[in-house]
Design an enzyme around this catalytic site. Structure first.
Site, short mmCIF file in Angstrom:
data_model
loop_
_atom_site.label_atom_id
_atom_site.label_comp_id
_atom_site.label_asym_id
_atom_site.label_seq_id
_atom_site.Cartn_x
_atom_site.Cartn_y
_atom_site.Cartn_z
N CYS A 98 0.77 -1.24 0.00
CA CYS A 98 0.00 0.00 0.00
C CYS A 98 0.80 1.30 0.00
CB CYS A 98 -0.90 -0.06 1.22
SG CYS A 98 -1.71 1.45 1.60
N HIS A 153 -2.33 6.53 4.77
CA HIS A 153 -1.18 5.61 4.89
C HIS A 153 0.10 6.17 4.30
CE1 HIS A 153 -0.11 1.07 5.34
NE2 HIS A 153 0.33 1.83 6.33
C1 NG6 Z 1 1.01 -6.31 7.09
C2 NG6 Z 1 -0.17 -6.90 7.83
C3 NG6 Z 1 -1.40 -6.90 6.95
C4 NG6 Z 1 -1.59 -5.57 6.30
C5 NG6 Z 1 -0.33 -5.11 5.61
C6 NG6 Z 1 -0.45 -3.76 5.01
C7 NG6 Z 1 0.47 -8.70 9.36
C8 NG6 Z 1 0.75 -10.16 9.49
N1 NG6 Z 1 0.14 -8.28 8.15
O1 NG6 Z 1 2.06 -6.14 7.97
O2 NG6 Z 1 -2.53 -7.25 7.73
O3 NG6 Z 1 -1.97 -4.61 7.24
O4 NG6 Z 1 0.72 -5.05 6.55
O5 NG6 Z 1 -1.36 -3.79 3.97
O6 NG6 Z 1 0.50 -7.97 10.35
S1 NG6 Z 1 -1.35 -2.63 2.94
O7 NG6 Z 1 -2.38 -2.93 1.97
O8 NG6 Z 1 -1.65 -1.43 3.69
O9 NG6 Z 1 -0.04 -2.60 2.34
CA CA Z 2 -3.32 -2.60 -0.02
#
Ligand code: NG6
Ligand code: CA
Length: 511
Positions: A98, A153
């Protein structure tokens, strides 16, 4: 083919001294300076400048929409958008996770060039320097009112840890947005509160927020609203969001932004929480798909898109609005592990292929990491149909510049290509970009339909292993990346490795 690669290489990367000379001439002629490139006054903006609505889903995969082959999940609104617009089959998020995707989307620079742009905690400071040219800043110069509604984010505040108890800045308002309604980090990270512009909404000063990221998800202190989060939230009780209302709140704010700014060109960046974990659909959507809770939240996302399309229709804005719908990285199932994240599993997915025929998931350097759905509609401009053009969200900056008749300064958006011809479906145009760096847990390079993934860094003390040359796939015949052709095409591997190295060391990839 190899001659073509070399030719592309030199065309893409002219020596910087000649680039500077060309720029100097353009500046002397008065055609390339920022001030002159920006539109002059209110009347010259006119209504020919389309409103731009960029809807970015979270974690939705290549196979999740009906128009991309899903049968167990119904997405009538997105399917309608695709039928009225253009559906891309080789569109990519700039990263397989993300934060780096959002960084690149805003700045036109690959995030892997800049340290500190990985997945951020809710305590991180803003990672985009105020004053830098971003998509909203560029559109503001063209007279647009700019808003972000949804998942941010990208960090908040000047220094970590972010202080959520007063005026929270710098943030989106300092990098070009006129309005912000934010979910600060992720749904599964604290703080679980809304931010409007510079402040937490509904915060009781007698119950200030502090965050403790030493508390891991699953720890008894990590629970907020009965759901374990990454990082403990202390305080801010009155300000907590309700998880099953997130889609309703964000959609309402997106619709309200459009209603409020209907009389001037606007840019809305609508970044949904759906379908990131925790997956807590509103009761209206629970159990409505044939692919478990994960399918239900895709359908909730489709509803959000439908509400945006509805308000555009109701206000008579649909014809003058470019709407894009896509995702921030490839799909992932997640698991219902010991931390009880409400997610969706292989069992509940019921055979639904969330990434269609692609290999890999969110985070991966294979196509499943970054190849995402991408649908664009702008009636009378975007030619309805399907396109296999290679495009990426990092291209939004240069494309928004083209739409609004602006010239990007030399240093801005170093990896952003103008993909307007691909959006419009202009058949006379050559591919807008013939190469793309795919950013998973390793960098990979696309050159046309070829895909090169360098070998993972060799582990200490390990001898020479098979696959040390990396991996090479011909996606034209092997979309699922099943057959590594590296040993058969050593020259191509060498050329692509060299091009990737050059893109890294040049610090830019656009002409
Ligand atoms: C990871 C989390 C996942 C998610 C991701 C970010 C664990 C095991 N997994 O660290 O749940 O939050 O981060 O997702 O904690 S994103 O779409 O924002 O990149
Ligand atoms: Ca994402």
């Amino acid at each position: 083919m190899f001659a073509r690669i070399v030719r592309h290489g030199s065309a893409l990367f002219p020596p910087s001294s000649s680039r500077r000379a060309v720029l100097a001439i353009l500046v002397a002629c008065g055609v390339a300076t920022w001030a002159l490139a920006a539109p002059q006054d209110e009347t010259s903006r006119g209504r020919s400048r389309p409103n731009i609505v960029f809807i970015l889903a979270d974690d939705i995969g290549y196979g999740d929409f009906g128009c991309y082959g899903a049968t167990k999940i119904k997405t009538p609104n997105i399917d309608r958008l695709a039928a009225e617009g253009r559906r891309f089959t080789d569109a990519h998020s700039p990263s397989a996770v993300c934060t780096p995707t959002r960084y690149a989307l805003m700045t036109g620079e690959y995030a892997w060039r800049k340290p500190g742009t990985g997945i951020l905690p809710g305590t991180a400071a803003l990672i985009i320097e105020p004053g830098r040219l971003t998509v909203p800043a560029l559109l503001k110069r063209a007279g647009y009112t700019t808003g972000v509604v949804g998942k941010w984010h990208l960090g908040l505040g000047a220094t970590a840890p972010t202080d959520y108890n007063g005026v929270i800045k710098p943030g989106p308002l300092e990098i070009g947005f006129d309005y912000a309604w934010l979910l600060p980090a992720t749904g599964d990270r604290t703080p679980c509160v809304w931010i409007e512009n510079h402040r937490v909404v509904g915060l009781d000063p007698a119950d200030p927020i502090s965050l403790d990221y030493s508390i891991e998800r699953g720890h008894p202190l990590s629970y907020v609203n009965g759901i374990p989060r990454i990082g403990r939230q202390i305080g801010g009780k009155a300000a907590l969001w309700k998880d099953d209302e997130i889609a309703d709140v964000l959609t309402g704010k997106a619709v309200a932004f459009i209603e409020k700014h209907k009389d001037r060109p606007f840019f809305l960046y609508f970044a949904t929480h759906d379908i990131h974990v925790p997956r807590v659909p509103h009761a209206r959507f629970r159990g409505t798909s044939q692919a478990g809770v994960r399918g239900d939240v895709v359908q909730e996302f489709d509803w959000s898109v439908g509400e945006v399309l509805k308000v555009l229709d109701r206000l008579g804005l649909a014809d003058n609005t470019l709407v894009m719908v896509t995702s921030d990285n490839g799909g992932v199932l997640d698991t219902n592990g010991p931390d009880h994240v409400n997610s969706g599993t292989v069992e509940t997915n019921n055979g639904h292929m969330h990434n269609g025929p692609l290999r890999g998931n969110k985070g991966s350097p294979y196509e499943g990491g970054t190849r995402v759905p991408f649908v664009a509609r702008w009636p009378g401009h975007v030619k309805p149909g399907t396109s296999d053009a290679l495009i990426c969200h990092v291209d939004l900056l240069a494309t928004a510049a083209a739409i609004t008749g602006q010239t990007l300064p030399e240093e801005a958006g170093p990896d952003s290509f103008n993909i307007l011809p691909a959006l419009l479906g202009d058949p006379r145009d050559r591919p807008c970009r013939d190469h793309l760096v795919e950013h998973g847990n390793r960098l990979a390079l696309r050159l046309g339909t070829w895909k090169y993934i360098p070998a993972a860094a060799p582990k200490a003390k390990r001898g020479k292993r098979a696959g040390e040359d990396g991996e090479l796939y011909d996606l034209a015949t092997d979309l699922g990346e099943t057959t590594n052709l590296a040993a058969q095409h050593p020259e191509r591997v060498k050329q692509m490795a060299a091009l990737l190295q050059r893109i890294r060391s040049e610090g830019r990839s656009r002409p």
